[in-house]
Design a protein around this motif. Structure first.
Motif, PDB file in Angstrom:
ATOM      1  N   PHE A 262       0.824  -1.200   0.000  1.00 52.65           N
ATOM      2  CA  PHE A 262       0.000   0.000   0.000  1.00 52.65           C
ATOM      3  C   PHE A 262       0.861   1.253   0.000  1.00 52.65           C
ATOM      4  CE2 PHE A 262      -2.098   3.481   2.180  1.00 52.65           C
ATOM      5  CZ  PHE A 262      -3.297   3.577   1.487  1.00 52.65           C
ATOM      6  N   LEU A 263       1.933   1.237   0.779  1.00 55.85           N
ATOM      7  CA  LEU A 263       2.780   2.423   0.908  1.00 55.85           C
ATOM      8  C   LEU A 263       3.323   2.871  -0.440  1.00 55.85           C
ATOM      9  CD1 LEU A 263       4.338   4.511   2.610  1.00 55.85           C
ATOM     10  CD2 LEU A 263       6.154   2.800   2.863  1.00 55.85           C
ATOM     11  N   ILE A 264       3.840   1.940  -1.237  1.00 54.13           N
ATOM     12  CA  ILE A 264       4.437   2.328  -2.511  1.00 54.13           C
ATOM     13  C   ILE A 264       3.372   2.849  -3.472  1.00 54.13           C
ATOM     14  CG2 ILE A 264       4.297   0.032  -3.595  1.00 54.13           C
ATOM     15  CD1 ILE A 264       7.063   0.617  -4.809  1.00 54.13           C
ATOM     16  N   THR A 265       2.160   2.275  -3.407  1.00 56.32           N
ATOM     17  CA  THR A 265       1.068   2.755  -4.251  1.00 56.32           C
ATOM     18  C   THR A 265       0.649   4.160  -3.829  1.00 56.32           C
ATOM     19  OG1 THR A 265       0.293   0.469  -4.412  1.00 56.32           O
ATOM     20  CG2 THR A 265      -1.201   2.186  -5.180  1.00 56.32           C
ATOM     21  N   TYR A 266       0.568   4.383  -2.541  1.00 56.80           N
ATOM     22  CA  TYR A 266       0.210   5.695  -2.001  1.00 56.80           C
ATOM     23  C   TYR A 266       1.237   6.755  -2.396  1.00 56.80           C
ATOM     24  CZ  TYR A 266       0.121   9.350   1.589  1.00 56.80           C
ATOM     25  OH  TYR A 266       0.131  10.553   2.238  1.00 56.80           O
ATOM     26  N   LEU A 267       2.527   6.434  -2.274  1.00 56.17           N
ATOM     27  CA  LEU A 267       3.577   7.383  -2.633  1.00 56.17           C
ATOM     28  C   LEU A 267       3.509   7.729  -4.124  1.00 56.17           C
ATOM     29  CD1 LEU A 267       6.603   5.988  -0.581  1.00 56.17           C
ATOM     30  CD2 LEU A 267       5.172   7.973  -0.062  1.00 56.17           C
ATOM     31  N   ALA A 268       3.216   6.735  -4.951  1.00 59.35           N
ATOM     32  CA  ALA A 268       3.089   6.977  -6.392  1.00 59.35           C
ATOM     33  C   ALA A 268       1.920   7.922  -6.671  1.00 59.35           C
ATOM     34  CB  ALA A 268       2.899   5.658  -7.137  1.00 59.35           C
ATOM     35  N   PHE A 269       0.818   7.741  -5.953  1.00 64.62           N
ATOM     36  CA  PHE A 269      -0.341   8.621  -6.127  1.00 64.62           C
ATOM     37  C   PHE A 269      -0.008  10.054  -5.742  1.00 64.62           C
ATOM     38  CE2 PHE A 269      -3.434   5.116  -6.536  1.00 64.62           C
ATOM     39  CZ  PHE A 269      -4.266   5.680  -7.480  1.00 64.62           C
ATOM     40  N   VAL A 270       0.701  10.218  -4.633  1.00 62.91           N
ATOM     41  CA  VAL A 270       1.042  11.567  -4.180  1.00 62.91           C
ATOM     42  C   VAL A 270       1.896  12.275  -5.221  1.00 62.91           C
ATOM     43  CG1 VAL A 270       2.342  12.894  -2.467  1.00 62.91           C
ATOM     44  CG2 VAL A 270       0.823  11.050  -1.729  1.00 62.91           C
ATOM     45  N   ALA A 271       2.919  11.582  -5.749  1.00 63.30           N
ATOM     46  CA  ALA A 271       3.856  12.200  -6.689  1.00 63.30           C
ATOM     47  C   ALA A 271       3.224  12.455  -8.050  1.00 63.30           C
ATOM     48  CB  ALA A 271       5.094  11.314  -6.842  1.00 63.30           C
ATOM     49  N   LEU A 272       2.517  11.470  -8.591  1.00 57.41           N
ATOM     50  CA  LEU A 272       2.028  11.547  -9.962  1.00 57.41           C
ATOM     51  C   LEU A 272       0.647  12.191 -10.078  1.00 57.41           C
ATOM     52  CD1 LEU A 272       3.149   8.011 -11.201  1.00 57.41           C
ATOM     53  CD2 LEU A 272       4.347  10.193 -11.459  1.00 57.41           C
ATOM     54  N   ILE A 273      -0.151  12.062  -9.031  1.00 60.34           N
ATOM     55  CA  ILE A 273      -1.522  12.557  -9.076  1.00 60.34           C
ATOM     56  C   ILE A 273      -1.741  13.706  -8.096  1.00 60.34           C
ATOM     57  CG2 ILE A 273      -3.949  11.925  -8.906  1.00 60.34           C
ATOM     58  CD1 ILE A 273      -2.389  10.509 -11.155  1.00 60.34           C
ATOM     59  N   GLY A 274      -1.242  13.540  -6.864  1.00 60.42           N
ATOM     60  CA  GLY A 274      -1.492  14.544  -5.834  1.00 60.42           C
ATOM     61  C   GLY A 274      -0.874  15.893  -6.142  1.00 60.42           C
TER      62      GLY A 274
END
Length: 451
Positions: free
Chosen positions: A41-53
């Protein structure tokens, strides 16, 4: 009525970080991470923050600074037809989120008080669950819900500079210092090595096998923790000057918010692993049930517990004031109501909406799944469509103000909003709606049938 502004750049950044750093990072993040595989979950969340957030924060920033208005007024000024009414979604979302957010924040205040007066002595999970049941519903819960909302109303009534900015300049640095100290303590615990392995070694097979659950959970967590989709960043950016570098500010805010979320994992998981408690069980009460049991079994647990729960209470307050400010700014800008009566009236309305959550936790799921899985994502989807495809030239022009020589960023940003942000948010919205419908026809329907 003259519109207020931030006194300093640091005040704006700390306010935005304070909005992002709240219960989403410290209450939701540990049990959501535990539910969906830890590091996966952590790596998916970090990807969302960088690419989407990050691109999504800029969407809200350009709207707010361009119009100097609250979300309702901003969308009405920039849009036409249906778009001119879209801002109401953010007011509704803010109402719902703050209503149950305040109740949960009251839990942390009460646990802090319990730690100070009684200590954490319940080593058995059954006893800890019974304590959580006492804290999470009932008249005392209603009282702490009221106390927390009074604190929020008091800060908002004092204004942007004397209330919000002054308070976050104290709260946000305190949160960061306490988190670093707690993470350093977690490093000394016996379960630290196993916790770090669980938290930092991603299993991509788990992501591939469970992406339909992990994806919307990570998206919702990113939007929730960054205060996206509820109009907060539009409102805060509306108090900005034209010379500010929005991209630089957004980068700082996203980085600090993510740092806090990651640090929370370095605090919570070593504590849980040191006493053999499985992460991710227990739903919304996981942090309370698991950690109160864990604090009873580690050296200095009472002090650690008081500091942890108190810190979360501070973080919750820094976020809650941002949500109420969205609602108050609407009454000030659109209706002409003075700040103090607007704060009091809306605080009372939010309090009343949260009362059912103090009666039965099924209403917490009812509100949270709607707000987190549907409304926040829907708000981000509408803003991405609006800025990316309806007013792209306005968005690019506003972003360029204050950037200086790095003006090519506006083209990259607008296409990031048009394609990856839009696609991911659309998929996440679909999955969130499906999950909410399943809840309504399953757990909530069963609850209604039992009444």
């Amino acid at each position: 009525m003259a519109r207020e502004t931030w006194a300093t750049r640091a005040g704006f950044i700390l306010a935005a970080v304070g909005s992002a750093v709240g219960l989403g990072n410290i209450w939701r993040f540990p049990f959501i991470t535990g539910q969906y595989g830890g590091s996966s979950f952590l790596i998916t969340y970090l990807a969302f923050v960088a690419l989407i957030g990050f691109p999504a924060i800029l969407v809200e920033f350009v709207i707010g600074r361009r119009t100097d208005r609250n979300p309702v007024g901003a969308l009405r000024e920039l849009g036409s037809g249906t778009w001119s009414h879209a801002g109401w979604l953010f007011v509704v979302t803010g109402f719902i989120i703050l209503s149950y957010y305040s109740v949960v924040a009251g839990w942390f205040l009460r646990y802090t008080l319990i730690g100070i007066t009684e200590g954490f002595t319940l080593t058995g999970s059954a006893e800890a669950e019974a304590l959580f049941g006492t804290v999470s519903t009932g008249l005392d819960t209603l009282l702490f819900h009221a106390v927390f909302m009074l604190l929020v109303v008091g800060i908002i009534a004092a204004g942007v500079r004397r209330g919000i900015e002054l308070s976050v300049k104290v709260m946000v640095p305190a949160i960061l210092v306490l988190l670093v100290a707690l993470a350093a303590y977690g490093f000394t615990l016996d379960g630290a090595a196993a916790a770090y392995s669980y938290y930092l070694s991603p299993d991509f097979g788990t992501i591939a096998a469970n992406w339909t659950e992990i994806l919307p959970a990570a998206a919702g967590q990113a939007f929730f923790t960054l205060s996206l989709g509820m109009g907060v960043m539009i409102t805060y950016a509306s108090y900005l000057g034209e010379d500010r570098n929005l991209a630089a500010d957004a980068g700082i805010i996203a980085t600090l918010d993510t740092l806090v979320a990651v640090l929370v994992g370095f605090v919570v998981f070593p504590v849980l692993f040191s006493v053999g408690i499985e992460p991710g069980t227990g739903g919304p009460g996981a942090v309370f049930v698991s950690l109160t049991s864990a604090f009873a079994g580690i050296p200095g647990g009472q002090i650690l517990g008081v500091v942890f729960f108190g810190m979360v209470g501070i973080a919750a307050l820094s976020s809650a004031i941002s949500i109420l400010e969205v609602l108050v700014s609407y009454l000030i800008d659109e209706v002409g109501v003075a700040r103090v009566p607007a704060s009091a009236a809306l605080g009372a309305a939010v309090f009343l909406l949260g009362v059912p959550v103090t009666v039965d936790l099924v209403f917490l799921d009812l509100y949270d799944k709607l707000a987190d899985g549907v409304l926040l994502v829907l708000g981000s989807l509408l803003l991405a469509l609006f800025v990316g495809w309806v007013i792209p030239d306005v968005g690019r022009e506003e972003l360029r103000n204050g950037i200086g020589d790095a003006r090519s960023i506006d083209g990259v940003w607008i296409w990031a909003v048009r394609l990856p942000v839009l696609i991911v948010v659309l998929v996440s919205l679909y999955l969130g709606v499906v999950d909410y419908v399943e809840f309504l026809t399953g757990d909530f329907a069963d609850w209604l049938a039992a009444r």
